[in-house]
Design a protein around this motif. Sequence first.
Motif, PDB file in Angstrom:
ATOM      1  N   ASP A  28       0.835  -1.192   0.000  1.00  0.00           N
ATOM      2  CA  ASP A  28       0.000   0.000   0.000  1.00  0.00           C
ATOM      3  C   ASP A  28       0.877   1.252   0.000  1.00  0.00           C
ATOM      4  OD1 ASP A  28      -2.734   1.054   0.092  1.00  0.00           O
ATOM      5  OD2 ASP A  28      -2.113   1.860   2.027  1.00  0.00           O
ATOM      6  N   TYR A  29       1.996   1.191   0.718  1.00  0.00           N
ATOM      7  CA  TYR A  29       2.935   2.317   0.731  1.00  0.00           C
ATOM      8  C   TYR A  29       3.433   2.600  -0.689  1.00  0.00           C
ATOM      9  CZ  TYR A  29       7.129   5.077   1.561  1.00  0.00           C
ATOM     10  OH  TYR A  29       8.084   6.067   1.519  1.00  0.00           O
ATOM     11  N   ALA A  30       3.797   1.550  -1.420  1.00  0.00           N
ATOM     12  CA  ALA A  30       4.303   1.722  -2.788  1.00  0.00           C
ATOM     13  C   ALA A  30       3.255   2.361  -3.688  1.00  0.00           C
ATOM     14  CB  ALA A  30       4.746   0.380  -3.364  1.00  0.00           C
ATOM     15  N   GLN A  31       2.024   1.867  -3.617  1.00  0.00           N
ATOM     16  CA  GLN A  31       0.995   2.439  -4.494  1.00  0.00           C
ATOM     17  C   GLN A  31       0.713   3.885  -4.122  1.00  0.00           C
ATOM     18  OE1 GLN A  31      -2.346   3.544  -4.156  1.00  0.00           O
ATOM     19  NE2 GLN A  31      -2.482   3.138  -1.961  1.00  0.00           N
ATOM     20  N   SER A  32       0.828   4.225  -2.839  1.00  0.00           N
ATOM     21  CA  SER A  32       0.573   5.615  -2.436  1.00  0.00           C
ATOM     22  C   SER A  32       1.661   6.542  -2.975  1.00  0.00           C
ATOM     23  CB  SER A  32       0.465   5.730  -0.914  1.00  0.00           C
ATOM     24  OG  SER A  32       1.727   5.563  -0.296  1.00  0.00           O
ATOM     25  N   GLN A  33       2.876   6.029  -3.104  1.00  0.00           N
ATOM     26  CA  GLN A  33       3.973   6.820  -3.662  1.00  0.00           C
ATOM     27  C   GLN A  33       3.849   6.958  -5.181  1.00  0.00           C
ATOM     28  OE1 GLN A  33       6.439   8.356  -1.595  1.00  0.00           O
ATOM     29  NE2 GLN A  33       4.801   7.729  -0.222  1.00  0.00           N
ATOM     30  N   LEU A  34       3.309   5.923  -5.828  1.00  0.00           N
ATOM     31  CA  LEU A  34       3.166   5.942  -7.286  1.00  0.00           C
ATOM     32  C   LEU A  34       2.037   6.852  -7.757  1.00  0.00           C
ATOM     33  CD1 LEU A  34       3.635   2.164  -8.099  1.00  0.00           C
ATOM     34  CD2 LEU A  34       5.051   4.030  -8.970  1.00  0.00           C
ATOM     35  N   GLY A  35       0.967   6.917  -7.004  1.00  0.00           N
ATOM     36  CA  GLY A  35      -0.212   7.651  -7.461  1.00  0.00           C
ATOM     37  C   GLY A  35      -1.098   6.740  -8.297  1.00  0.00           C
ATOM     38  N   ASP A  36      -1.933   7.323  -9.134  1.00  0.00           N
ATOM     39  CA  ASP A  36      -2.913   6.552  -9.898  1.00  0.00           C
ATOM     40  C   ASP A  36      -2.233   5.613 -10.889  1.00  0.00           C
ATOM     41  OD1 ASP A  36      -4.947   7.845  -8.565  1.00  0.00           O
ATOM     42  OD2 ASP A  36      -5.249   9.339 -10.141  1.00  0.00           O
ATOM     43  N   VAL A  37      -2.440   4.312 -10.703  1.00  0.00           N
ATOM     44  CA  VAL A  37      -1.845   3.297 -11.574  1.00  0.00           C
ATOM     45  C   VAL A  37      -2.683   3.186 -12.846  1.00  0.00           C
ATOM     46  CG1 VAL A  37      -1.267   0.851 -11.788  1.00  0.00           C
ATOM     47  CG2 VAL A  37      -0.810   2.062  -9.647  1.00  0.00           C
ATOM     48  N   VAL A  38      -1.996   3.236 -14.006  1.00  0.00           N
ATOM     49  CA  VAL A  38      -2.701   3.225 -15.291  1.00  0.00           C
ATOM     50  C   VAL A  38      -2.370   2.013 -16.161  1.00  0.00           C
ATOM     51  CG1 VAL A  38      -3.015   5.727 -15.360  1.00  0.00           C
ATOM     52  CG2 VAL A  38      -0.945   4.726 -16.347  1.00  0.00           C
ATOM     53  N   PHE A  39      -1.283   1.290 -15.842  1.00  0.00           N
ATOM     54  CA  PHE A  39      -0.888   0.141 -16.664  1.00  0.00           C
ATOM     55  C   PHE A  39      -0.025  -0.800 -15.838  1.00  0.00           C
ATOM     56  CE2 PHE A  39       2.259  -1.933 -19.435  1.00  0.00           C
ATOM     57  CZ  PHE A  39       1.414  -2.609 -20.303  1.00  0.00           C
TER      58      PHE A  39
ATOM     59  N   VAL B 124       7.051 -18.606 -12.262  1.00  0.00           N
ATOM     60  CA  VAL B 124       5.740 -17.960 -12.231  1.00  0.00           C
ATOM     61  C   VAL B 124       4.663 -19.009 -12.523  1.00  0.00           C
ATOM     62  CG1 VAL B 124       4.257 -16.203 -13.275  1.00  0.00           C
ATOM     63  CG2 VAL B 124       6.703 -15.741 -12.946  1.00  0.00           C
ATOM     64  N   LEU B 125       3.760 -19.189 -11.565  1.00  0.00           N
ATOM     65  CA  LEU B 125       2.696 -20.185 -11.686  1.00  0.00           C
ATOM     66  C   LEU B 125       1.381 -19.588 -12.168  1.00  0.00           C
ATOM     67  CD1 LEU B 125       3.191 -22.116  -8.321  1.00  0.00           C
ATOM     68  CD2 LEU B 125       4.013 -22.774 -10.592  1.00  0.00           C
ATOM     69  N   GLU B 126       1.154 -18.323 -11.823  1.00  0.00           N
ATOM     70  CA  GLU B 126      -0.134 -17.693 -12.119  1.00  0.00           C
ATOM     71  C   GLU B 126       0.060 -16.182 -12.123  1.00  0.00           C
ATOM     72  OE1 GLU B 126      -4.593 -17.639 -10.057  1.00  0.00           O
ATOM     73  OE2 GLU B 126      -3.122 -19.100  -9.375  1.00  0.00           O
ATOM     74  N   THR B 127      -0.729 -15.495 -12.945  1.00  0.00           N
ATOM     75  CA  THR B 127      -0.725 -14.030 -12.928  1.00  0.00           C
ATOM     76  C   THR B 127      -2.155 -13.548 -12.717  1.00  0.00           C
ATOM     77  OG1 THR B 127      -0.934 -13.911 -15.338  1.00  0.00           O
ATOM     78  CG2 THR B 127       1.308 -13.804 -14.422  1.00  0.00           C
ATOM     79  N   ASN B 128      -2.273 -12.338 -12.233  1.00  0.00           N
ATOM     80  CA  ASN B 128      -3.580 -11.757 -11.938  1.00  0.00           C
ATOM     81  C   ASN B 128      -4.064 -10.968 -13.156  1.00  0.00           C
ATOM     82  OD1 ASN B 128      -5.844 -10.576 -10.903  1.00  0.00           O
ATOM     83  ND2 ASN B 128      -4.844  -9.678  -9.121  1.00  0.00           N
ATOM     84  N   ASP B 129      -4.757 -11.664 -14.047  1.00  0.00           N
ATOM     85  CA  ASP B 129      -5.206 -11.043 -15.291  1.00  0.00           C
ATOM     86  C   ASP B 129      -6.180  -9.885 -15.068  1.00  0.00           C
ATOM     87  OD1 ASP B 129      -3.615 -12.808 -16.723  1.00  0.00           O
ATOM     88  OD2 ASP B 129      -5.224 -14.282 -16.935  1.00  0.00           O
ATOM     89  N   ALA B 130      -6.818  -9.835 -13.909  1.00  0.00           N
ATOM     90  CA  ALA B 130      -7.745  -8.735 -13.619  1.00  0.00           C
ATOM     91  C   ALA B 130      -7.018  -7.393 -13.635  1.00  0.00           C
ATOM     92  CB  ALA B 130      -8.418  -8.954 -12.268  1.00  0.00           C
ATOM     93  N   LEU B 131      -5.714  -7.397 -13.346  1.00  0.00           N
ATOM     94  CA  LEU B 131      -4.957  -6.140 -13.318  1.00  0.00           C
ATOM     95  C   LEU B 131      -4.788  -5.531 -14.702  1.00  0.00           C
ATOM     96  CD1 LEU B 131      -2.140  -6.794 -10.710  1.00  0.00           C
ATOM     97  CD2 LEU B 131      -4.292  -5.574 -10.411  1.00  0.00           C
ATOM     98  N   ALA B 132      -4.726  -6.369 -15.727  1.00  0.00           N
ATOM     99  CA  ALA B 132      -4.600  -5.845 -17.089  1.00  0.00           C
ATOM    100  C   ALA B 132      -5.839  -5.031 -17.452  1.00  0.00           C
ATOM    101  CB  ALA B 132      -4.395  -6.987 -18.076  1.00  0.00           C
ATOM    102  N   ALA B 133      -6.994  -5.532 -17.056  1.00  0.00           N
ATOM    103  CA  ALA B 133      -8.254  -4.851 -17.357  1.00  0.00           C
ATOM    104  C   ALA B 133      -8.513  -3.678 -16.419  1.00  0.00           C
ATOM    105  CB  ALA B 133      -9.406  -5.846 -17.281  1.00  0.00           C
ATOM    106  N   GLU B 134      -8.043  -3.801 -15.186  1.00  0.00           N
ATOM    107  CA  GLU B 134      -8.331  -2.774 -14.179  1.00  0.00           C
ATOM    108  C   GLU B 134      -7.101  -2.499 -13.309  1.00  0.00           C
ATOM    109  OE1 GLU B 134     -11.666  -1.810 -10.752  1.00  0.00           O
ATOM    110  OE2 GLU B 134     -11.807  -3.686 -11.854  1.00  0.00           O
ATOM    111  N   PRO B 135      -6.078  -1.825 -13.874  1.00  0.00           N
ATOM    112  CA  PRO B 135      -4.857  -1.567 -13.105  1.00  0.00           C
ATOM    113  C   PRO B 135      -5.090  -0.731 -11.848  1.00  0.00           C
ATOM    114  CG  PRO B 135      -4.772  -0.468 -15.254  1.00  0.00           C
ATOM    115  CD  PRO B 135      -5.990  -1.319 -15.241  1.00  0.00           C
ATOM    116  N   ALA B 136      -6.159   0.049 -11.822  1.00  0.00           N
ATOM    117  CA  ALA B 136      -6.453   0.882 -10.653  1.00  0.00           C
ATOM    118  C   ALA B 136      -6.781   0.058  -9.411  1.00  0.00           C
ATOM    119  CB  ALA B 136      -7.594   1.843 -10.968  1.00  0.00           C
ATOM    120  N   LEU B 137      -6.990  -1.253  -9.575  1.00  0.00           N
ATOM    121  CA  LEU B 137      -7.168  -2.128  -8.407  1.00  0.00           C
ATOM    122  C   LEU B 137      -5.995  -1.982  -7.441  1.00  0.00           C
ATOM    123  CD1 LEU B 137      -8.433  -5.634  -9.648  1.00  0.00           C
ATOM    124  CD2 LEU B 137      -9.496  -4.172  -7.925  1.00  0.00           C
TER     125      LEU B 137
END
Length: 122
Positions: A26-37, A73-86
């Motif tokens: 959460d700290y990292a995302q707060s430093q990055l700001g709005d994630v777009v990709f 890598v066993l699995e990736t979270n494909d939902a992030l591609a569609a909704e990076p703001a998650l």
Amino acid sequence: MTTTLYTSDHEWLAIEGDVATVGITDYAQSQLGDVVFIELPKLGRALKKAEAAAVVESVKAASDVYAPVTGEVLETNDALAAEPALVNSDAQGKAWFFKIKIADKSELGGLMDEAAYKAHTA
């Protein structure tokens, strides 16, 4: 039982057996700001500890996400591609990036628990 550990580069790992679910804190995302990709690693990719595994881009910057341990890598979270703001709304929950099969559990020794990570970011 799940154990959660943290890296100094602001990744978290939720460890169950020999599989770790990895994301940014959460700290990292707060430093990055709005994630777009988000660029996720390919399934089956062999990663070495500290190797760039994924990329997160925000309105402020692009940043690598590093493999916290060596493994596959066993699995990736494909939902992030569609909704990076998650990542902004649930960085340490629904917005996990990938799951990795841990090749060497001794690599976990250099990681931080939650209290140490909080002190690191204070």
